[in-house]
Scaffold this motif. Structure first.
Motif, PDB file in Angstrom:
ATOM      1  N   ASN A 106       0.948  -1.205  -0.088  1.00  0.00           N
ATOM      2  CA  ASN A 106       0.044  -0.116   0.127  1.00  0.00           C
ATOM      3  C   ASN A 106       0.982   1.274   0.140  1.00  0.00           C
ATOM      4  O   ASN A 106       0.424   2.202  -0.691  1.00  0.00           O
ATOM      5  CB  ASN A 106      -0.857   0.049   1.278  1.00  0.00           C
ATOM      6  N   ASP A 146       0.956   3.980  -2.807  1.00  0.00           N
ATOM      7  CA  ASP A 146       0.690   5.393  -2.529  1.00  0.00           C
ATOM      8  C   ASP A 146       1.857   6.362  -3.065  1.00  0.00           C
ATOM      9  O   ASP A 146       1.467   7.644  -3.617  1.00  0.00           O
ATOM     10  CB  ASP A 146       0.567   5.651  -1.032  1.00  0.00           C
ATOM     11  N   THR A 154       1.574   6.593  -6.633  1.00  0.00           N
ATOM     12  CA  THR A 154       0.771   7.464  -7.101  1.00  0.00           C
ATOM     13  C   THR A 154       0.995   9.131  -6.867  1.00  0.00           C
ATOM     14  O   THR A 154       0.548   9.929  -7.820  1.00  0.00           O
ATOM     15  CB  THR A 154      -1.009   7.170  -6.284  1.00  0.00           C
ATOM     16  N   ARG A 155       1.749   9.187  -5.556  1.00  0.00           N
ATOM     17  CA  ARG A 155       2.043  10.540  -5.339  1.00  0.00           C
ATOM     18  C   ARG A 155       2.982  11.093  -6.468  1.00  0.00           C
ATOM     19  O   ARG A 155       2.975  12.147  -6.819  1.00  0.00           O
ATOM     20  CB  ARG A 155       2.638  10.621  -4.151  1.00  0.00           C
TER      21      ARG A 155
END
Length: 499
Positions: free
Chosen positions: A300, A304, A307-308
């Protein structure tokens, strides 16, 4: 047909009484009267902005109004009845090196008399009578333009360097987090392989192993839907899980509990494990599932971070507009968000950004890349002002509010900061080229000048200081909601011509 100007006799004594001509010799005054004319103009326009600049006008008596076009409106710049004020082709001495067009519109509010000199005659007497002055004026004109272009380029490079540094900083955080999580994930997967071998060699029936695998799948699914807990709720759940593990003979349960809580697991989940495995195999099963939870949490974190990074790259592309048409129908909120994201690292944690967007606003015709430069300049100035005003022992550097709204047939973008404001004595100068209040080396004085030209000249909009009090400074940008007329000329800076 409208009434045109009426020619009148030219008297050298009248010209000599004007401040513009008082140092001329009688011979020079005679030449002016020979080559020029005196005209009486009826109430109405004398010349219009954008037309070829053919004459140099000097007011003898009457009242003149000088205006400039901003979008579809004519904005009055000056109104005066002072004899001797001048307007028109006063840059004709530069010849064809600059476009010889009127930079404003001139009209009279009552019948008025002018001394009118053709542009070529004005250029000739300037070169013959004042050769040194012409060279100096040319040097000032072209030198100032060259300096403005060079420093403008420098301003853009400084902004680019600042944004690059901020983007690098913003990218470094999720990239470093992904690297750390990947290293930890490698360790957890190795531990899981080892624990799986132990489980396979242990006293487990095939049905028990199948049940554990099913429990592992359900556990992974729960980790993906982790609920948000308050710090107090998380502490209470950790205590409950630690107590459960201790009571069921799992040593060092306090080390496992925080991971389970982070994944949103509780004692009911532990009860399900206990009901699945035989007595004596609970610890191995719990630790094996702990590896599952840790690997899911690490994945995860990697997701994340990726994605950032993707969001930051997308913001950089949105900000730079490298893959977009120069002119397009743009969403102002997307442009503002990308600029705020790009400047996030530079603003630091001490500046609170408040967005008050009217999301019902339509897309507008614009040059997005250049509007992003305007947002950058205005945000950078606001942040610098707040940073310079706050106390070193106060981490709260201020609040920047970005607001959008409809204002008639325009879209309003307002930047409000809690900085020290703008002193009244310099408010009329802040849009002037090269004017800056920043220390030497920290500002070129072209940020607001460039912003003004982009908003007014290129977008036929308006940029102004709406409020400049300590604790409440507001810069407002108004942009047309619909395209400007195709032949609408750009608007020069107010300082370029004064009658």
């Amino acid at each position: 047909m409208s009434e045109g100007p009426t020619p009148l006799p030219c008297e050298t004594e009248e010209l000599h009484g004007l401040f513009l001509f008082e140092k001329l010799t009688p011979e020079q005054l005679d030449r002016l009267c020979d080559e020029g004319t005196v005209e009486r103009h009826p109430t109405g326009p004398v010349y219009t902005e954008g037309e070829p600049a053919t004459c140099f006008y000097v007011l003898l008596d009457g009242t003149v109004v000088l205006s400039r076009r901003v979008g579809a409106d004519d904005v009055e710049i000056t109104r005066t009845s002072q004899p001797g004020v001048y307007a028109g082709a006063f840059q004709s001495y530069l010849g064809d090196r600059v476009p010889q067009r009127y930079n404003s519109s001139l009209r009279v509010t009552e019948p008025s008399r002018f001394f009118v000199l053709p542009a070529d005659a004005f250029a000739a007497v300037m070169h013959e009578w004042f050769p040194m002055a012409v060279h100096l004026l040319e040097g000032v004109f072209f030198g100032n333009r060259t300096a403005q272009q060079a420093i403008g380029q420098r301003e853009r490079l400084l902004a680019l360097g600042s944004l690059s540094a901020g983007l690098t900083h913003e990218l470094n955080n999720p990239a470093a987090a992904a690297v750390r999580a990947t290293a930890s994930l490698r360790e957890r997967v190795a531990g899981m392989r080892h624990k799986l071998a132990v489980l396979a060699a242990g006293p487990y029936h095939r049905d028990t192993l199948a049940a554990l695998v099913g429990l592992q799948e359900r556990t992974a699914d729960r980790v993906a839907k982790t609920p948000a807990l308050t710090p107090l709720e998380a502490t209470d759940r950790e205590d409950a899980l630690s107590d459960w593990l201790d009571e069921h003979g799992v040593p060092d349960g306090w080390q496992l509990a925080p991971v389970f809580v982070q994944a949103g697991l509780d004692t009911d989940w532990l009860d399900e494990i206990a009901a699945t495995v035989q007595e004596g195999a609970l610890e191995g099963a719990v630790r094996w599932l702990n590896y599952t939870v840790e690997t899911e949490l690490l994945m995860n974190e990697i997701g994340d971070s990726a994605t950032r990074i993707s969001d930051l790259v997308g913001a950089a592309r949105q900000y730079s507009q490298l893959d977009r048409a120069p002119h397009q129908n743009a969403d102002v909120h997307e442009l503002l968000d990308s600029t705020l994201l790009m400047l996030g690292g530079k603003m630091g944690p001490g500046v609170t950004v408040v967005k008050e967007y009217d999301t019902t606003l339509p897309r507008i015709p614009a040059f997005p890349g250049e509007l992003n430069q305007v947002w950058t300049n205005l945000i950078d100035n606001a942040v610098a002002a707040m940073r310079g005003a706050h106390r070193e022992d106060d981490p709260d550097q201020g609040r920047l509010t970005v607001r959008t709204a409809r204002d008639g047939d325009h879209l309003l973008v307002e930047f409000a900061d809690t900085g020290p404001g703008v002193p009244p004595e310099i408010r009329d100068r802040i849009f002037d080229p090269f004017f800056t209040t920043k220390p030497v080396g920290e500002g070129t004085g072209l940020g607001l000048d460039i912003s003004w030209r982009i908003v007014v000249n290129k977008h036929h909009g308006d940029l102004r200081v709406a409020r400049a009090e300590p604790g409440d400074t507001r810069f407002q940008v108004r942009l047309p909601l619909t395209p400007a007329e195709p032949d609408a000329p750009g608007t020069p800076q107010p300082s370029e011509e004064t009658p």
